[in-house]
Design a protein around this motif. Structure first.
Motif, PDB file in Angstrom:
ATOM      1  N   UNK A 163      20.976  33.547  33.018  1.00 24.01           N
ATOM      2  CA  UNK A 163      20.930  33.622  34.487  1.00 24.01           C
ATOM      3  C   UNK A 163      22.178  33.003  35.105  1.00 24.01           C
ATOM      4  N   UNK A 164      22.612  31.870  34.582  1.00 26.78           N
ATOM      5  CA  UNK A 164      23.814  31.200  35.096  1.00 26.78           C
ATOM      6  C   UNK A 164      25.033  32.096  34.921  1.00 26.78           C
ATOM      7  N   UNK A 165      25.179  32.707  33.752  1.00 32.90           N
ATOM      8  CA  UNK A 165      26.319  33.597  33.496  1.00 32.90           C
ATOM      9  C   UNK A 165      26.279  34.792  34.445  1.00 32.90           C
ATOM     10  N   UNK A 166      25.103  35.378  34.633  1.00 36.49           N
ATOM     11  CA  UNK A 166      24.978  36.524  35.539  1.00 36.49           C
ATOM     12  C   UNK A 166      25.347  36.145  36.971  1.00 36.49           C
ATOM     13  N   UNK A 167      24.881  34.991  37.422  1.00 40.28           N
ATOM     14  CA  UNK A 167      25.187  34.538  38.782  1.00 40.28           C
ATOM     15  C   UNK A 167      26.677  34.234  38.921  1.00 40.28           C
ATOM     16  N   UNK A 168      27.285  33.637  37.883  1.00 44.23           N
ATOM     17  CA  UNK A 168      28.732  33.354  37.922  1.00 44.23           C
ATOM     18  C   UNK A 168      29.531  34.652  37.998  1.00 44.23           C
ATOM     19  N   UNK A 169      29.135  35.654  37.214  1.00 43.31           N
ATOM     20  CA  UNK A 169      29.825  36.947  37.275  1.00 43.31           C
ATOM     21  C   UNK A 169      29.686  37.575  38.660  1.00 43.31           C
ATOM     22  N   UNK A 170      28.497  37.471  39.225  1.00 43.43           N
ATOM     23  CA  UNK A 170      28.282  37.967  40.582  1.00 43.43           C
ATOM     24  C   UNK A 170      29.175  37.221  41.573  1.00 43.43           C
ATOM     25  N   UNK A 171      29.252  35.907  41.435  1.00 44.24           N
ATOM     26  CA  UNK A 171      30.093  35.093  42.321  1.00 44.24           C
ATOM     27  C   UNK A 171      31.565  35.498  42.198  1.00 44.24           C
ATOM     28  N   UNK A 172      32.021  35.716  40.985  1.00 44.32           N
ATOM     29  CA  UNK A 172      33.412  36.136  40.776  1.00 44.32           C
ATOM     30  C   UNK A 172      33.656  37.486  41.427  1.00 44.32           C
ATOM     31  N   UNK A 173      32.716  38.407  41.264  1.00 44.74           N
ATOM     32  CA  UNK A 173      32.848  39.720  41.899  1.00 44.74           C
ATOM     33  C   UNK A 173      32.884  39.634  43.417  1.00 44.74           C
ATOM     34  N   UNK A 174      32.011  38.819  43.974  1.00 45.39           N
ATOM     35  CA  UNK A 174      31.974  38.646  45.432  1.00 45.39           C
ATOM     36  C   UNK A 174      33.271  38.013  45.924  1.00 45.39           C
TER      37      UNK A 174
END
Length: 158
Positions: free
Chosen positions: A21-32
């Motif tokens: 979950x942390x990795x997925x949220x970090x990837x989302x944050x990087x994309x945003x």
């Protein structure tokens, strides 16, 4: 498998799920944040070239700020979840150090209120006199009041 090892295995599984979950949220944050940077570059270009009207520039800049803050919220959530479920992060500032889920919820609510306020400010700047903005503002105020009340109640429970 012996019953004494079951809690250890469950603990590791929970950490793995939290890490995913942390990795997925970090990837989302990087994309945003990447999207925000491209929007900011477009905004700077229109400011420098003078190709947009002032109210459009202000609205677009506020939208970019909204997107940046959304990315920050995702980064904050990822760091907090990591610290809460996986391992303490010593280098985090005190305001970002989370020790329980209620603290995480409170931090997210405060950030969401700021994003909502910025978004509404952008709508006010580009307002064309229509009455819908009043309904939007009242709805937004109701949500902010409810979230603030939730924070107050949680604060008093301590």
């Amino acid at each position: 498998m012996s019953s004494s090892k079951t809690p250890i295995v469950i603990g590791y599984l929970m950490k793995i799920i939290a890490l995913v979950a942390v990795i997925a949220i970090m990837l989302l944050a990087i994309g945003v944040e990447y999207f925000a940077i491209t929007q900011i570059a477009k905004n700077l270009s229109s400011i420098i070239t003078g190709t947009s009207k002032e109210d459009i520039v202000v609205k677009d800049v506020l939208k970019s700020l909204d997107i940046v803050l959304l990315g920050v919220i995702f980064f904050t959530m990822a760091a907090s979840l990591f610290e809460l479920f996986i391992q303490k992060i010593d280098s985090l500032p005190d305001w970002l150090s989370i020790t329980n889920l209620d603290q995480l919820k409170a931090m997210m609510i405060k950030m969401i209120i700021v994003v909502m306020a910025i978004s509404f400010t952008g709508k006010i700047i580009t307002w064309d006199g229509e009455t819908e903005i009043a309904y939007y503002g009242v709805g937004l105020a109701a949500v902010i009041a409810a979230l603030s009340y939730f924070l107050l109640v949680k604060q008093e429970e301590k």
